[in-house]
Each structure stands twice: as C-alpha cells, then as structure tokens.
Scaffold this active site. Structure first.
Site, PDB file in Angstrom:
ATOM      1  N   CYS A 329       0.877  -1.153  -0.188  1.00 30.04           N
ATOM      2  CA  CYS A 329      -0.134  -0.041  -0.034  1.00 30.04           C
ATOM      3  C   CYS A 329       0.666   1.087   0.150  1.00 30.04           C
ATOM      4  CB  CYS A 329      -0.930  -0.251   1.240  1.00 30.04           C
ATOM      5  SG  CYS A 329      -1.237   1.629   2.006  1.00 30.04           S
ATOM      6  N   CYS A 332       0.994   3.438   3.183  1.00 31.32           N
ATOM      7  CA  CYS A 332       1.548   2.752   4.171  1.00 31.32           C
ATOM      8  C   CYS A 332       3.176   2.729   3.953  1.00 31.32           C
ATOM      9  CB  CYS A 332       1.121   1.365   4.603  1.00 31.32           C
ATOM     10  SG  CYS A 332      -0.744   1.397   4.247  1.00 31.32           S
TER      11      CYS A 332
HETATM   12  P1  FAD Z   1      -1.469  -6.116  12.692  1.00 29.62           P
HETATM   13  O1  FAD Z   1      -1.344  -4.752  13.098  1.00 29.62           O
HETATM   14  O2  FAD Z   1      -1.456  -6.813  11.262  1.00 29.62           O
HETATM   15  O3  FAD Z   1      -0.522  -7.211  13.712  1.00 29.62           O
HETATM   16  C1  FAD Z   1      -0.367  -8.486  13.360  1.00 29.62           C
HETATM   17  C2  FAD Z   1      -0.025  -9.199  14.778  1.00 29.62           C
HETATM   18  O4  FAD Z   1       1.110  -8.657  15.372  1.00 29.62           O
HETATM   19  C3  FAD Z   1      -1.202  -8.870  15.877  1.00 29.62           C
HETATM   20  O5  FAD Z   1      -2.055 -10.250  15.694  1.00 29.62           O
HETATM   21  C4  FAD Z   1      -0.502  -8.973  17.107  1.00 29.62           C
HETATM   22  O6  FAD Z   1      -0.500 -10.458  17.498  1.00 29.62           O
HETATM   23  C5  FAD Z   1       0.889  -8.480  16.870  1.00 29.62           C
HETATM   24  N1  FAD Z   1       1.108  -7.119  17.201  1.00 29.62           N
HETATM   25  C6  FAD Z   1       0.210  -6.281  16.753  1.00 29.62           C
HETATM   26  N2  FAD Z   1       0.719  -5.050  17.334  1.00 29.62           N
HETATM   27  C7  FAD Z   1       1.728  -5.299  17.960  1.00 29.62           C
HETATM   28  C8  FAD Z   1       2.826  -4.448  18.718  1.00 29.62           C
HETATM   29  N3  FAD Z   1       2.635  -3.041  18.790  1.00 29.62           N
HETATM   30  N4  FAD Z   1       3.787  -5.041  19.387  1.00 29.62           N
HETATM   31  C9  FAD Z   1       3.871  -6.655  19.034  1.00 29.62           C
HETATM   32  N5  FAD Z   1       3.182  -7.650  18.299  1.00 29.62           N
HETATM   33  C10 FAD Z   1       2.112  -6.591  17.951  1.00 29.62           C
HETATM   34  N6  FAD Z   1      -2.714   0.051   7.645  1.00 29.62           N
HETATM   35  C11 FAD Z   1      -3.641   1.171   7.599  1.00 29.62           C
HETATM   36  O7  FAD Z   1      -4.683   1.188   7.620  1.00 29.62           O
HETATM   37  N7  FAD Z   1      -2.817   2.407   7.574  1.00 29.62           N
HETATM   38  C12 FAD Z   1      -1.572   2.449   7.781  1.00 29.62           C
HETATM   39  O8  FAD Z   1      -1.081   3.572   7.402  1.00 29.62           O
HETATM   40  C13 FAD Z   1      -0.672   1.238   7.533  1.00 29.62           C
HETATM   41  N8  FAD Z   1       0.634   1.439   7.606  1.00 29.62           N
HETATM   42  C14 FAD Z   1       1.446   0.217   7.375  1.00 29.62           C
HETATM   43  C15 FAD Z   1       2.678   0.242   7.596  1.00 29.62           C
HETATM   44  C16 FAD Z   1       3.397  -0.704   7.757  1.00 29.62           C
HETATM   45  C17 FAD Z   1       4.881  -0.779   7.610  1.00 29.62           C
HETATM   46  C18 FAD Z   1       2.807  -2.067   7.553  1.00 29.62           C
HETATM   47  C19 FAD Z   1       3.677  -3.539   7.775  1.00 29.62           C
HETATM   48  C20 FAD Z   1       1.461  -2.021   7.766  1.00 29.62           C
HETATM   49  C21 FAD Z   1       0.742  -1.114   7.821  1.00 29.62           C
HETATM   50  N9  FAD Z   1      -0.682  -1.221   7.754  1.00 29.62           N
HETATM   51  C22 FAD Z   1      -1.138   0.074   7.846  1.00 29.62           C
HETATM   52  C23 FAD Z   1      -1.285  -2.213   8.227  1.00 29.62           C
HETATM   53  C24 FAD Z   1      -1.682  -2.285   9.670  1.00 29.62           C
HETATM   54  O9  FAD Z   1      -0.286  -2.230  10.425  1.00 29.62           O
HETATM   55  C25 FAD Z   1      -2.246  -3.814  10.062  1.00 29.62           C
HETATM   56  O10 FAD Z   1      -1.403  -4.829   9.398  1.00 29.62           O
HETATM   57  C26 FAD Z   1      -3.613  -3.989   9.543  1.00 29.62           C
HETATM   58  O11 FAD Z   1      -4.624  -2.963  10.013  1.00 29.62           O
HETATM   59  C27 FAD Z   1      -4.164  -5.474  10.258  1.00 29.62           C
HETATM   60  O12 FAD Z   1      -4.176  -5.327  11.502  1.00 29.62           O
HETATM   61  P2  FAD Z   1      -4.336  -6.566  12.414  1.00 29.62           P
HETATM   62  O13 FAD Z   1      -5.394  -6.076  13.757  1.00 29.62           O
HETATM   63  O14 FAD Z   1      -4.595  -7.826  11.566  1.00 29.62           O
HETATM   64  O15 FAD Z   1      -2.980  -6.634  13.221  1.00 29.62           O
END
Ligand code: FAD
Length: 403
Positions: A329, A332
C-alpha cells in the site's frame, strides 16, 4: 481491562512517563507547525522499488492506499535532487551501492540515492486507516519481528555457548500474539530488548494512528475508534510503554543533534518568514529534547563482542528498511519508509556518532536532508500518538461513566 496509564520510570531510559506527559502538548504543537513548513514537508522517495525478498507481495486497490505526488517544481530548488546529489557526493564515507539506494558503514538504513523517486508532501498525507490488512500486511510485520533474531554475538554475550545458528520461529503464533508480547524480555540481552521495543513501539504507533482516524466502512464516517485502540494497543500495556520509549529515544537523538540542527541551513526553504519560523520551532523542540530526552546510549554495545553485535543490529535494521519495499500500500509504504529512516537516523546518532563527529562546523554534511526530515517527522508521529492516547483515555472515561 482498565484505563491503563503508565507511571514511574520508563525502562532502559532515565526519564519517567509523567515527564513525557508534561511536555507532550507543547512538543506536539511545535512539531505540528514544523512539519508543515517547506523544509520538513517535502520528502523524496522511490515508492516503486521492487520487493527484494519475495515475489508476490500484493497490492492495495483500496482508494485509501493511493497517494499523490508533488511536482518537482513546487519544491524549493535548493532541496531538489539534482542540487543535493552535488552536495552529498562530497561525503568521505564509503557508500555501498544497490540499485536505487545505498548505505554507509555507519547507517542503520538504506537511503535513496536521489536519482529516482517522486516528491511527496507529507503534510497532506495523513497516517490513518487505509484498508491494507490480511496476510500481506501480516507477512511484513512477521518479517520485521523475525529480524529481531540475533545469532553468534548474542549467544556469546549470553554466556559463551558454542556458535550455532538461531532458528527462526516459523509459525505466526511464535512471532505474533501473546507469546511474543508475553516473553520475559529480561532473558535477552539489552540490545535485543531495545530492538524489540523500537519495532513494537513503531507498530503500536501505526496502530494508534489507524484507530484514531478510522473509517467505519458501514457508515462511511471517519472517527476515532476506541474499540480498535483497546484491542490493538491498550490491552497490551507494554505496547503503550514502548511508544513512550521510542519518543524518549528520538528526543535523546534530537538533543544530541541540537547544535547541528540549530545551525543547519534551512534558508531558502520557502519565504523569509518560513525560514524564521523553522528555526524558532527547531530551537523549541531541541530545548524540550534537552530536558526530556534522557537515555543513556553508552550502556548499549559494550563488552567483548560489542562491535559484532552492533554490526548485526545494523544489518537487521537495514533489512527492516528494505522490507518497506514489500509493503503493498503506497500510503503505508511512504510512512513506513519515513519512520524506519527516522528511527535508523536516531540510532545512528546515538550509537555511531561521537561529539566530534556531531560538531556542525567540522562536519556540515553529517546527515542527508532526508534523514533530518525523517527524524523530525517520526518524532512528530510518536508525539501525535501520545496525544491520541490521551484522547482515547478521555473517551474511555466517558464511556465508563455511562456504565
Ligand atoms: P496487525 O497490526 O497486522 O498485527 C499482526 C499481529 O502482530 C497481531 O495479531 C499481534 O499479535 C501482533 N502485534 C500487533 N501489534 C503489536 C505490537 N505493537 N507489538 C508486538 N506485536 C504486535 N494500515 C493502515 O490502515 N494504515 C496505515 O498507514 C498502515 N501502515 C502500515 C505500515 C506498515 C509498515 C505495515 C507493515 C502495515 C501498515 N498497515 C497500515 C497495516 C496495519 O499495520 C495492520 O497490519 C492492519 O491494520 C491489520 O491489523 P491486524 O489487527 O490484523 O494486526
């Protein structure tokens, strides 16, 4: 699950939560002004570079992921790539070149070589919900956490065990979820704990922005989403703590860089008024950083294998900056690149540069413009996240009083 507010010392720093809280509003106000000024808002980066690690990295077709570029002619001439490449080629440190990017031995990140890439106006690209999620996003986070796997040097530091490759955990549950967050990090060396905090704190800050500016896909309304914040950040107190940790780390870097930042040539960044404003905001931020950025970087990378461990740490963090080319994205990816570069710049200032090197008069070309811009924008992101945490606390209290 309660409305958690950390108090007391912030682990591995010499600062406490209350001190950060007491300056955060003023810091946020100054940084918000600063990052809207021409010098700090234009960032050049190549968002089309191929992912070097795997082939299929998906793409986000959601309109929320799209991003607009800025015409080069809108950027003050002094900061355009042609002018910069003339200046930057004077660096005496050896550059390790890769297609479109390079790093020097002291760098914790890959930097763009300013020959390709578009300009973006960061002040018009909010970090917010984009819809990028699912296996592609999870793979990026998993790869980033997997970089927190140190080999020979860590084993030696931890008691002289024979060198053996450390196997990477391959199931999601070992890298993600309760297990990783629940690990007693005291069992790891300090450097590895710092690495984990930096990454987890960044992840928490990105999540905080997503939850603060969240799109309700049913109503089409943008609004803070308390439930999102509770489940992604607040229900894991250490994630919240690591956002404070990263803020102190960045403030310490800004504090050490104070004389350099205060004598930096921001002129020609726009109008004379903009130039004045840039300097005055910089002075204020540096002043706060000098009072609050209490982090003792000298306790890291000490002892027998310090240099090996530092090289490994750098290699791993450089990989993290390259993993950003796999983010599917564009919006992101942009903020991912800005923030990993900002954190890498902070770590370079803390762990690589001594007082003599940081002297602005003997080393005027110490940092690339993009490193200075990334550092201040990254600090702004974290300080904004801490402001958002306060908003969520207020929402939480209001909700609890209704129960
Ligand atoms: P995710 O955030 O994908 O986390 C995956 C797993 O990691 C979780 O299930 C949890 O077990 C673990 N986890 C979560 N947080 C933490 C933490 N702080 N420390 C340790 N472990 C943790 N999405 C957007 O909507 N806007 C953006 O600007 C954006 N920027 C992004 C930038 C990057 C570099 C990346 C890699 C992703 C970005 N995303 C963005 C996607 C977003 O970060 C999530 O991946 C997405 O929203 C799905 O979230 P999720 O609840 O499945 O868990």
């Amino acid at each position: 699950c309660k409305n958690y507010k950390p108090t007391g010392p912030i682990e591995t720093t010499m600062c406490d939560y209350e001190t950060v809280e007491s300056v955060n509003e003023e810091l946020f106000s100054n940084l918000s002004d600063l990052v809207r000024l021409p010098f700090f808002k234009y960032f050049q980066v190549d968002l089309d570079r191929e992912c070097p690690f795997w082939d299929e990295y998906g793409s986000c077709s959601d309109p929320g992921c799209a991003i607009t570029t800025v015409d080069e002619s809108d950027v003050p001439e002094k900061w355009r790539s042609m002018t910069l490449s003339k200046l930057e080629s004077s660096s005496i440190e050896k550059r390790h070149e890769l297609p479109g990017c390079y790093y020097r031995d002291s760098d914790f990140c890959f930097l763009d070589d300013n020959t390709e890439g578009d300009y973006f106006d960061l002040s018009t690209v909010p970090e917010r919900f984009t819809g990028y999620s699912g296996p592609d996003a999870h793979r990026i986070w998993r790869s980033i956490y997997e970089e927190n796997c140190f080999g020979l040097s860590e084993l030696n530091l931890m008691g002289g065990k024979s060198p053996a490759p450390v196997s990477l955990p391959d199931s999601m549950s070992e890298v993600f979820g309760e297990k990783e967050d629940g690990i007693d990090h005291a069992e790891h060396c300090l450097e590895k704990r710092v690495y984990y905090k930096v990454i987890s704190g960044l992840h928490a800050s990105i999540s905080t922005h997503i939850c603060l500016d969240y799109l309700n896909q049913t109503t089409g309304q943008w609004a803070p989403n308390l439930e999102c914040f509770i489940s992604r950040v607040a229900s894991h107190p250490e994630r919240l703590q690591y956002m404070y940790f990263n803020t102190v780390l960045l403030l310490r870097a800004v504090s050490r860089l104070g004389p350099y930042l205060s004598s930096y040539d921001y002129c020609s960044s726009g109008t004379h008024e903009d130039d004045q404003k840039t300097l005055s905001r910089i002075f204020k931020v540096v002043n706060i950083a000098q009072n609050v950025g209490k982090f003792d970087e000298t306790v890291l990378f000490r002892g027998e294998n310090a240099n090996v461990l530092k090289e490994e740490f750098k290699t791993h963090f450089r990989n993290v900056t390259r993993i950003m080319d796999c983010v599917g994205c564009h919006k992101c990816r942009l903020w991912g690149k800005v923030q990993t570069t900002g954190l890498a710049t902070a770590m370079k200032i803390l762990f690589e540069l001594d007082e003599r090197t940081l002297d602005p008069y003997s080393n005027a070309n110490l940092l690339q413009r993009s490193e200075v811009v990334a550092l201040m924008n990254t600090l702004h992101r974290f300080v904004e996240s801490l402001e958002a945490v306060n908003k969520f606390r207020t929402m939480w209290s209001a909700m609890s009083s209704l129960d």
